[in-house]
Design a protein around this motif. Sequence first.
Motif, short mmCIF file in Angstrom:
data_model
loop_
_atom_site.label_atom_id
_atom_site.label_comp_id
_atom_site.label_asym_id
_atom_site.label_seq_id
_atom_site.Cartn_x
_atom_site.Cartn_y
_atom_site.Cartn_z
N ASP A 87 50.19 102.22 -2.42
CA ASP A 87 51.51 101.90 -2.97
C ASP A 87 51.56 100.45 -3.47
OD1 ASP A 87 52.37 104.44 -2.30
OD2 ASP A 87 53.29 103.82 -0.41
N LYS A 90 49.78 100.13 -6.81
CA LYS A 90 50.61 100.63 -7.90
C LYS A 90 51.58 99.56 -8.37
CE LYS A 90 50.70 105.53 -6.56
NZ LYS A 90 51.57 106.63 -6.07
N ILE A 91 52.20 98.87 -7.40
CA ILE A 91 53.15 97.81 -7.74
C ILE A 91 52.45 96.69 -8.50
CG2 ILE A 91 54.65 96.02 -6.77
CD1 ILE A 91 55.16 97.96 -4.39
N PHE A 93 49.56 96.80 -10.15
CA PHE A 93 49.13 97.27 -11.48
C PHE A 93 50.29 97.22 -12.48
CE2 PHE A 93 45.64 100.20 -9.56
CZ PHE A 93 44.82 99.10 -9.38
N ASN A 94 51.46 97.65 -12.04
CA ASN A 94 52.62 97.64 -12.93
C ASN A 94 52.98 96.23 -13.37
OD1 ASN A 94 52.99 100.41 -12.94
ND2 ASN A 94 54.40 100.40 -11.20
N ARG A 95 52.87 95.29 -12.44
CA ARG A 95 53.21 93.90 -12.77
C ARG A 95 52.17 93.26 -13.68
NH1 ARG A 95 55.51 91.87 -6.85
NH2 ARG A 95 57.38 93.17 -6.88
N LYS A 97 50.59 94.94 -16.03
CA LYS A 97 50.54 95.75 -17.24
C LYS A 97 49.39 96.76 -17.23
CE LYS A 97 53.90 93.16 -18.65
NZ LYS A 97 55.30 93.64 -18.51
N GLY A 98 49.04 97.24 -16.04
CA GLY A 98 48.06 98.32 -15.97
C GLY A 98 46.83 97.98 -15.15
N PRO A 99 46.14 99.01 -14.62
CA PRO A 99 44.97 98.80 -13.76
C PRO A 99 43.78 98.19 -14.47
CG PRO A 99 45.23 101.12 -14.30
CD PRO A 99 46.47 100.44 -14.78
N LEU A 123 44.83 106.59 -10.92
CA LEU A 123 45.69 105.59 -11.56
C LEU A 123 45.03 104.96 -12.78
CD1 LEU A 123 47.11 103.77 -8.39
CD2 LEU A 123 48.41 105.20 -9.98
N TYR A 125 42.09 103.12 -12.51
CA TYR A 125 41.34 101.91 -12.15
C TYR A 125 39.85 102.18 -12.23
CZ TYR A 125 39.52 98.00 -9.45
OH TYR A 125 38.81 96.89 -9.05
#
Length: 223
Positions: A87, A90-91, A93-95, A97-99, A123, A125
């Motif tokens: 989790d 995921k947070i 990665f979102n911040r 702009k992606g894995p 995801l 990565y």
Amino acid sequence: MWIVGIDEAGRGSLVGDLMIAAFAIEDSKEPLLKKIGVRDSKELSRGQREELYSELIKIGVFAVLPIPPKEIDSENINRLEERRASDLLKIVFNRLKGPRAVKAIYIDKFGELRELPRRLRDLGYRGDLVVEPKADSKYAVVSAASIIAKVIRDRRLDVLRLMYGVRGSGYPADPETVSWVMEVLNRGLRLPIIRYSWSTLEGTEAFVRKVKRPRKTLEDFMV
């Protein structure tokens, strides 16, 4: 490109949440971590951790999630940490702009990872995943995560002291903490901030089953 470290604080606690944190920094800035004094949080005083925390949040990206005692009492702690790590990533990665912005992930080993590698692939990565014991003393980015997790846990424990009168460090090796927990049980309460599966509480189970839960939890007081 970025690198990410993951570590936790409070895994062996009797009182309060286990906090797991992720910290990300651009790989070109990694040397800055040691320059400002980042190392394993257990080697630092609370004041030093607080000072470093203030610096870390300026130079990197971080996320923190709790694992409350109720969950730890009912599930395998390693599986819980693995899910929270997923989790957190995921947070992050979102911040970022992606894995694909992440070059490598370093994790202080907390058990065998059964699902995380697959979840990371799902995801998108494709970078390195390094999972090692004592990673918090080997990789500065993991040390940074350990500092953040510890600072947040300490602050939340301060709130519990105000709410419930918690004493001591919150760990079962601390006589003050154990004494406070026993006082709570003797008053007929079952607080959601106590980890009842600890062997420290053996012999009190018959009493614990009879006690009631309070209406408010820590989250009610966090704003």
